[in-house]
Design an enzyme around this catalytic site. Structure first.
Site, mmCIF file in Angstrom:
data_model
loop_
_atom_site.group_PDB
_atom_site.id
_atom_site.type_symbol
_atom_site.label_atom_id
_atom_site.label_comp_id
_atom_site.label_asym_id
_atom_site.label_seq_id
_atom_site.Cartn_x
_atom_site.Cartn_y
_atom_site.Cartn_z
ATOM 1 N N LYS A 64 31.925 38.240 37.119
ATOM 2 C CA LYS A 64 33.230 38.482 36.611
ATOM 3 C C LYS A 64 34.003 37.144 36.348
ATOM 4 O O LYS A 64 35.084 37.543 36.259
ATOM 5 C CB LYS A 64 33.960 39.492 37.653
ATOM 6 C CG LYS A 64 33.614 40.677 38.023
ATOM 7 C CD LYS A 64 34.431 41.868 38.867
ATOM 8 C CE LYS A 64 33.479 43.519 38.955
ATOM 9 N NZ LYS A 64 33.455 44.596 38.174
ATOM 10 N N ASP A 85 38.477 42.357 49.625
ATOM 11 C CA ASP A 85 37.456 43.059 48.489
ATOM 12 C C ASP A 85 38.047 41.669 47.750
ATOM 13 O O ASP A 85 39.141 41.987 46.477
ATOM 14 C CB ASP A 85 37.206 43.755 47.733
ATOM 15 C CG ASP A 85 36.841 43.965 46.533
ATOM 16 O OD1 ASP A 85 36.654 43.502 46.133
ATOM 17 O OD2 ASP A 85 36.230 45.737 46.127
ATOM 18 N N GLN A 125 38.298 41.210 41.811
ATOM 19 C CA GLN A 125 39.260 40.962 40.961
ATOM 20 C C GLN A 125 40.459 40.058 40.896
ATOM 21 O O GLN A 125 41.210 39.783 40.152
ATOM 22 C CB GLN A 125 39.683 42.279 40.865
ATOM 23 C CG GLN A 125 39.482 42.895 40.774
ATOM 24 C CD GLN A 125 38.810 43.151 39.099
ATOM 25 O OE1 GLN A 125 39.089 42.427 37.974
ATOM 26 N NE2 GLN A 125 37.370 43.666 38.756
ATOM 27 N N CYS A 152 35.515 53.828 39.223
ATOM 28 C CA CYS A 152 34.808 53.923 40.176
ATOM 29 C C CYS A 152 36.637 53.260 41.692
ATOM 30 O O CYS A 152 35.163 52.681 42.592
ATOM 31 C CB CYS A 152 34.121 52.254 40.656
ATOM 32 S SG CYS A 152 32.212 52.257 39.625
HETATM 33 N N1 PLP Z 1 35.539 45.749 44.281
HETATM 34 C C1 PLP Z 1 36.474 45.483 43.491
HETATM 35 C C2 PLP Z 1 37.839 45.621 42.969
HETATM 36 C C3 PLP Z 1 35.658 45.837 41.501
HETATM 37 O O1 PLP Z 1 36.543 45.355 40.001
HETATM 38 C C4 PLP Z 1 34.796 45.402 41.433
HETATM 39 C C5 PLP Z 1 33.704 45.717 40.153
HETATM 40 O O2 PLP Z 1 34.178 46.028 39.226
HETATM 41 C C6 PLP Z 1 33.691 45.016 42.859
HETATM 42 C C7 PLP Z 1 34.089 45.528 44.231
HETATM 43 C C8 PLP Z 1 32.772 45.968 42.611
HETATM 44 O O3 PLP Z 1 31.197 44.859 41.832
HETATM 45 P P1 PLP Z 1 29.906 44.904 42.058
HETATM 46 O O4 PLP Z 1 29.903 45.725 41.253
HETATM 47 O O5 PLP Z 1 30.122 43.415 41.352
HETATM 48 O O6 PLP Z 1 29.695 44.799 42.915
#
Ligand code: PLP
Length: 429
Positions: free
Chosen positions: A243, A217, A220, A383
């Site tokens: 982001k 993932d 970030q 989250c």
């Molecule tokens: N993964 C990480 C580490 C995140 O920080 C985020 C969003 O803050 C996501 C996934 C999800 O991103 P999105 O809401 O753009 O799908």
């Protein structure tokens, strides 16, 4: 395609590589000139979403004013221009993360959809009752919930790599968690909640020795540091445009080409087929096999412009700037009484994210007072509720930096924090 979309490295900062002209960069972001409650905006919620440069906003206007059309099937000039700009953005994304070809890049709505795509397609075909999925305690819900659903449906196991006292991954004993049944390791490169940078390259090597596939993932990491998916040797990689100075509504799934070839489509409909009969259909080539229906054309083109902007700054410079800001912010916050700071102590081990708390104050209360001083931070569970549970807190206050933030803004944060703490201390006496 317009000139602006086709040209990269135009020279945004006017400064040689190795130093960023932050004052000049700030001029590109109209929103940074606004005030909040009569105070200059100090935007420190970049891990949630970044602000957008004028170049991107203008590219969106240009698209709608001069070549708005549906892509891939039009025989007219506008359609051809829009198709070329859309596919050029795909090529820019591929170059930005050093993917071997644009065909490895699938556009989605966001990171969340990219991970769900893998869970629904590759996951459904490859995870069974005798399989396991391995996550870490640092994951965002979008890299937890799709795997909870899949493993529950398939009767597979779901395990988590825990944390050390310094809130880095506990890799001692990894062999007990990753065994011959582990089909997938899905791990974030940088924690959105604590800033911890994970050793994804080493983890991918370890996983592959074990015959385990790897999803990283990158939500970030890609916005903040150089990323090379081939050097990392991951199988899947996901991130979001919003982001990294780009628009909302665009995400990316990178996958190794042979995986995309063998995976079933995610959604069915127009664009993702070559031919349809009354009975069945033949899928389009990759990556279009995974892009059913009319995509987010304008925002993908805008994303290409955001990538040009970042490429022009240089991702090494972006990373160096954020490390300088984080180092300073950590130093200032450590001087404050009672503040509890989470995540690894060394700025080299973390992205531009600092999570903290006061022992007896709710993060939302702190965030609300900071807002009155013009300082936008995030307060809550980010989250990452399993992580918050592990830390035994309901949430944290999170300041997250980007390329337009300054040391002076850190001072404003620290001063406002002092005011907030004093306000609540008096309130509770
Ligand atoms: N993964 C990480 C580490 C995140 O920080 C985020 C969003 O803050 C996501 C996934 C999800 O991103 P999105 O809401 O753009 O799908």
């Amino acid at each position: 395609m317009t000139e602006a979309e086709s040209v990269t490295n135009q020279g945004v900062t006017g400064k040689p590589a190795g130093g960023l002209d932050i004052a000049r960069i700030r001029e590109d972001f109209p929103i940074l000139a606004r005030e909040v409650y009569g105070k200059p905006l100090v935007y420190l919620d970049n891990a949630a979403t970044s602000q957008k440069p004028r170049q991107l906003i203008e590219a969106l206007v240009r698209y709608y004013e001069s070549y708005n059309a549906n892509i891939h099937r039009a025989v007219h000039c506008l359609g051809e221009e829009a198709t070329a700009a859309y596919e050029e953005a795909r090529a820019k994304v591929a170059r930005f993360i050093n993917a071997p070809s644009p065909e490895c890049i699938v556009f989605t709505r966001n990171t969340t959809e990219a991970i769900n795509l893998v869970a629904y397609t590759w996951g459904r075909a490859n995870i069974g009752p005798d399989s396991g999925v391995l996550l870490t305690l640092l994951e965002h819900h979008s890299n937890i919930v799709p795997w909870q659903r899949l493993t529950a449906e398939k009767g597979a196991s779901l395990r988590y790599i825990g944390l050390t006292e310094q809130q880095t991954l506990e890799l001692d004993g990894l062999e007990n968690l990753m065994d011959s049944r582990t089909r997938l390791l899905s791990v974030t490169q940088v924690s959105n909640a604590l800033g911890t940078i994970n050793p994804v390259q080493e983890l991918a090597a370890e996983a592959h020795r074990n015959g385990t596939m790897v999803l990283v993932d990158g939500a970030q990491s890609v916005p903040h540091m150089p990323v090379d998916v081939q050097a990392m040797d991951c199988d899947f990689f996901a991130f979001s445009a919003h982001k990294m100075l780009g628009p909302t509504g665009v995400g990316v799934l990178y996958a190794r080409p042979e995986l995309l070839q063998e995976m079933e489509p995610f959604l069915g409909g127009g664009e993702m087929i070559k031919r349809v009969t009354q009975e069945d259909a033949i899928w389009n080539d990759v990556p279009w096999k995974f892009e059913a229906g009319t995509p987010n054309i304008a925002d993908v083109i805008g994303f290409g412009v955001a990538i040009d902007y970042l490429s022009d700054l240089g991702m090494e410079n972006v990373r160096a700037h954020e490390m300088e800001i984080s180092e300073y912010a950590l130093r200032r916050l450590r001087q404050m009484e009672e503040v509890i700071i989470y995540g690894p102590p060394d700025p080299a081990d973390r992205g531009g994210v600092i999570s903290f708390n006061y022992p007896d104050l709710h993060p939302h209360d702190i965030g609300t007072v900071l807002d009155r001083y013009g300082v936008a931070v995030r307060a809550g569970h980010h989250c990452a509720q399993p992580l918050m549970h592990h830390l035994d807190v309901s949430g944290t206050v999170r300041a997250s930096f980007y390329v337009y933030n300054t040391l002076e803004e850190v001072d404003v944060l620290v001063d406002a924090l002092g005011q907030a703490h004093a306000f609540f201390s008096n309130d509770t006496k």
